[in-house]
Design a protein around this motif. Structure first.
Motif, PDB file in Angstrom:
ATOM      1  N   MET A  76       0.835  -0.796  -0.335  1.00 32.53           N
ATOM      2  CA  MET A  76       0.309   0.380   0.077  1.00 32.53           C
ATOM      3  C   MET A  76       0.696   1.339   0.197  1.00 32.53           C
ATOM      4  N   LEU A  77       1.899   1.014   0.886  1.00 31.89           N
ATOM      5  CA  LEU A  77       2.618   2.746   0.572  1.00 31.89           C
ATOM      6  C   LEU A  77       3.525   2.789  -0.837  1.00 31.89           C
ATOM      7  N   VAL A  78       4.248   1.540  -1.136  1.00 31.15           N
ATOM      8  CA  VAL A  78       4.789   1.555  -2.364  1.00 31.15           C
ATOM      9  C   VAL A  78       3.736   2.178  -3.366  1.00 31.15           C
ATOM     10  N   GLU A  79       2.575   1.209  -3.695  1.00 34.09           N
ATOM     11  CA  GLU A  79       1.170   2.386  -4.420  1.00 34.09           C
ATOM     12  C   GLU A  79       1.306   3.776  -4.075  1.00 34.09           C
ATOM     13  N   GLU A  80       0.980   3.362  -3.094  1.00 31.89           N
ATOM     14  CA  GLU A  80       0.889   5.258  -2.512  1.00 31.89           C
ATOM     15  C   GLU A  80       1.841   6.449  -3.089  1.00 31.89           C
ATOM     16  N   TRP A  81       2.833   5.772  -3.159  1.00 31.18           N
ATOM     17  CA  TRP A  81       4.798   6.402  -3.596  1.00 31.18           C
ATOM     18  C   TRP A  81       4.358   6.581  -4.800  1.00 31.18           C
ATOM     19  N   ARG A  82       4.175   5.762  -5.963  1.00 31.75           N
ATOM     20  CA  ARG A  82       4.528   5.697  -7.218  1.00 31.75           C
ATOM     21  C   ARG A  82       3.481   5.612  -7.992  1.00 31.75           C
ATOM     22  N   ARG A  83       2.151   6.281  -6.983  1.00 35.23           N
ATOM     23  CA  ARG A  83       1.274   6.447  -8.968  1.00 35.23           C
ATOM     24  C   ARG A  83       0.636   7.694  -8.882  1.00 35.23           C
ATOM     25  N   SER A 285     -13.655  -4.254 -20.712  1.00 32.06           N
ATOM     26  CA  SER A 285     -12.763  -3.210 -20.983  1.00 32.06           C
ATOM     27  C   SER A 285     -13.205  -2.225 -20.178  1.00 32.06           C
ATOM     28  N   THR A 286     -14.804  -2.013 -19.604  1.00 34.18           N
ATOM     29  CA  THR A 286     -15.332  -0.773 -19.205  1.00 34.18           C
ATOM     30  C   THR A 286     -14.571  -1.140 -17.186  1.00 34.18           C
ATOM     31  N   MET A 287     -14.560  -2.451 -16.813  1.00 28.80           N
ATOM     32  CA  MET A 287     -13.521  -2.310 -15.404  1.00 28.80           C
ATOM     33  C   MET A 287     -12.327  -2.243 -16.400  1.00 28.80           C
ATOM     34  N   ASN A 288     -11.668  -2.878 -17.136  1.00 22.87           N
ATOM     35  CA  ASN A 288     -10.358  -2.274 -16.769  1.00 22.87           C
ATOM     36  C   ASN A 288     -10.186  -0.637 -17.109  1.00 22.87           C
ATOM     37  N   MET A 289     -11.209  -0.264 -17.829  1.00 20.52           N
ATOM     38  CA  MET A 289     -10.667   1.122 -17.860  1.00 20.52           C
ATOM     39  C   MET A 289     -11.245   2.218 -16.530  1.00 20.52           C
ATOM     40  N   VAL A 290     -12.273   1.291 -15.776  1.00 21.65           N
ATOM     41  CA  VAL A 290     -12.244   2.388 -14.276  1.00 21.65           C
ATOM     42  C   VAL A 290     -10.961   1.805 -13.215  1.00 21.65           C
ATOM     43  N   LEU A 291     -10.096   0.724 -13.552  1.00 25.00           N
ATOM     44  CA  LEU A 291      -8.978   0.231 -12.510  1.00 25.00           C
ATOM     45  C   LEU A 291      -8.485   0.965 -12.780  1.00 25.00           C
ATOM     46  N   LYS A 292      -7.928   1.585 -14.440  1.00 21.15           N
ATOM     47  CA  LYS A 292      -7.015   2.279 -14.526  1.00 21.15           C
ATOM     48  C   LYS A 292      -6.967   4.166 -14.473  1.00 21.15           C
ATOM     49  N   SER A 293      -8.160   4.351 -14.187  1.00 19.85           N
ATOM     50  CA  SER A 293      -8.643   5.469 -14.193  1.00 19.85           C
ATOM     51  C   SER A 293      -8.798   5.610 -12.246  1.00 19.85           C
ATOM     52  N   TRP A 294      -9.144   4.422 -11.791  1.00 17.10           N
ATOM     53  CA  TRP A 294      -8.442   4.856 -10.283  1.00 17.10           C
ATOM     54  C   TRP A 294      -7.140   4.936  -9.821  1.00 17.10           C
ATOM     55  N   HIS A 295      -6.161   3.974 -11.424  1.00  9.30           N
ATOM     56  CA  HIS A 295      -5.101   4.056 -10.470  1.00  9.30           C
ATOM     57  C   HIS A 295      -4.629   6.221 -11.261  1.00  9.30           C
TER      58      HIS A 295
END
Length: 338
Positions: A76-83, A285-295
């Motif tokens: 979680m720390l690495v994700e928050e740092w690199r996002r 495809s919509t779900m992948n787009m949602v996950l990319k948007s969240w990141h």
């Protein structure tokens, strides 16, 4: 299976206590590992120092890395740092707070290992046996030896079976001298670690109370946000799989009905709950787009709260309201005297 799920949910809800228990177990494990370790000093001038310092430093480094590996908040720390920055800014003070919290727990087992190693004294005796002051502790009347021969003899001090320099310096005297220094270093290390822990845990929040509270609040927010996102994704995945399986069997039933030339009896389906949990996302495809948007673009931390009451010392006093006033309802009641 339900019992394991209950235990897993309990551990997730009490992650702080669970991680503290893991740190205690690792500390006890490090002490037991050292007591079970078979210490064999090579008793050679070129290898004693490397072996003794390796026993003192390499296992603590491994335990320190294990402390991070066993901590669920590292990813979680690495994700928050690199996002990416997105609409939600990144506060480096919060990231430092999260890293320091994890590092404090990960340092417990290495500190126990170093303390036990220094208090035992075998590592220091093996590493620095060639540095014993022979002029002070040894026999000055012994025939002089060359520097290489002197180190060859002193390197055998930890090995009583092959030590042959009793006339130069007694084996027991050299071991007691080195063990005394090692134990003094061990108690100094324990005092240093205890003092640092006291300063970090007790005094540091007092000097930076506002920063400490802010960092702790937003670190908890990041933790809960990731948990809720994972839970929402799990519910959406379950509903998505349920609807896909239902549609597959409905399609198979239609094919079977067409092959048999007579309709099959349909059972009324109830896709309401599963369809509601899909939240309108019904393809890959919509779900992948949602996950990319969240990141890439986290939602902004602005929830548009209603205006707070003013005039009584609240924070919203003196600020213009962002919502139009709600019109009052007036109701008239008429009563007859009859």
């Amino acid at each position: 299976m339900d019992k394991f799920r209950t235990i897993f949910q309990f551990l997730q809800s009490n992650q702080e206590s669970f991680m503290n228990g893991i740190c205690r177990i690792m500390a006890l494990t490090s002490a037991q590992m050292y007591s079970a370790f078979d210490f064999n000093c090579p008793c050679l001038p070129r290898y004693n120092l490397a072996y003794g310092l390796g026993i003192l430093l390499v296992p603590p480094f491994i335990l320190f890395l294990l402390g991070f590996v066993l901590n669920n908040n590292v990813s979680m720390l690495v994700e928050e740092w690199r996002r990416p920055q997105g609409q939600q800014g990144k506060d480096r003070a919060v990231l430092r707070y999260m890293f320091c919290s994890m590092a404090q727990r990960a340092m417990i087992a290495p500190a126990v290992w170093v303390s036990v190693t220094l208090l035992d004294g075998k590592g220091i005796t093996c590493a620095f046996c060639t540095s014993v002051p022979v002029e002070t502790l040894g026999n000055t009347s012994h025939p002089s030896l060359s520097q290489g021969e002197m180190k060859q003899v002193l390197a055998r001090i930890p090995c009583k079976e092959i030590y042959d320099g009793q006339e130069l310096i007694t084996n027991e005297v050299a071991i007691r001298y080195l063990r005394c220094i090692s134990q003094a270093l061990g108690w100094c290390f324990v005092l240093l670690m205890t003092t640092l822990a006291f300063l970090v845990r007790s005094l540091w929040p007092c000097f930076t109370q506002a920063t400490f509270l802010k960092s702790r609040y937003w670190s908890h927010y990041i933790d809960i946000k990731c948990k809720l996102f994972d839970k929402t994704c799990a519910e959406h995945t379950r509903s998505f799989a349920k609807v896909c399986i239902q549609q597959f069997f409905e399609g198979m039933s239609m094919d079977l009905a067409a092959a048999r030339c007579h309709p099959l009896r349909k059972v009324p389906a109830d896709p309401g709950e599963a369809a509601e949990k899909l939240l309108g996302i019904t393809d890959q495809s919509t779900m992948n787009m949602v996950l990319k948007s969240w990141h890439r673009c986290k939602p902004p931390l602005h929830l548009h709260p209603p205006a707070l009451p003013s005039g009584n010392g609240w924070a919203g006093e003196g600020q213009p309201s962002t919502h139009p006033p709600v019109p009052r309802r007036e109701t008239a009641a008429y009563y007859s005297r009859v």
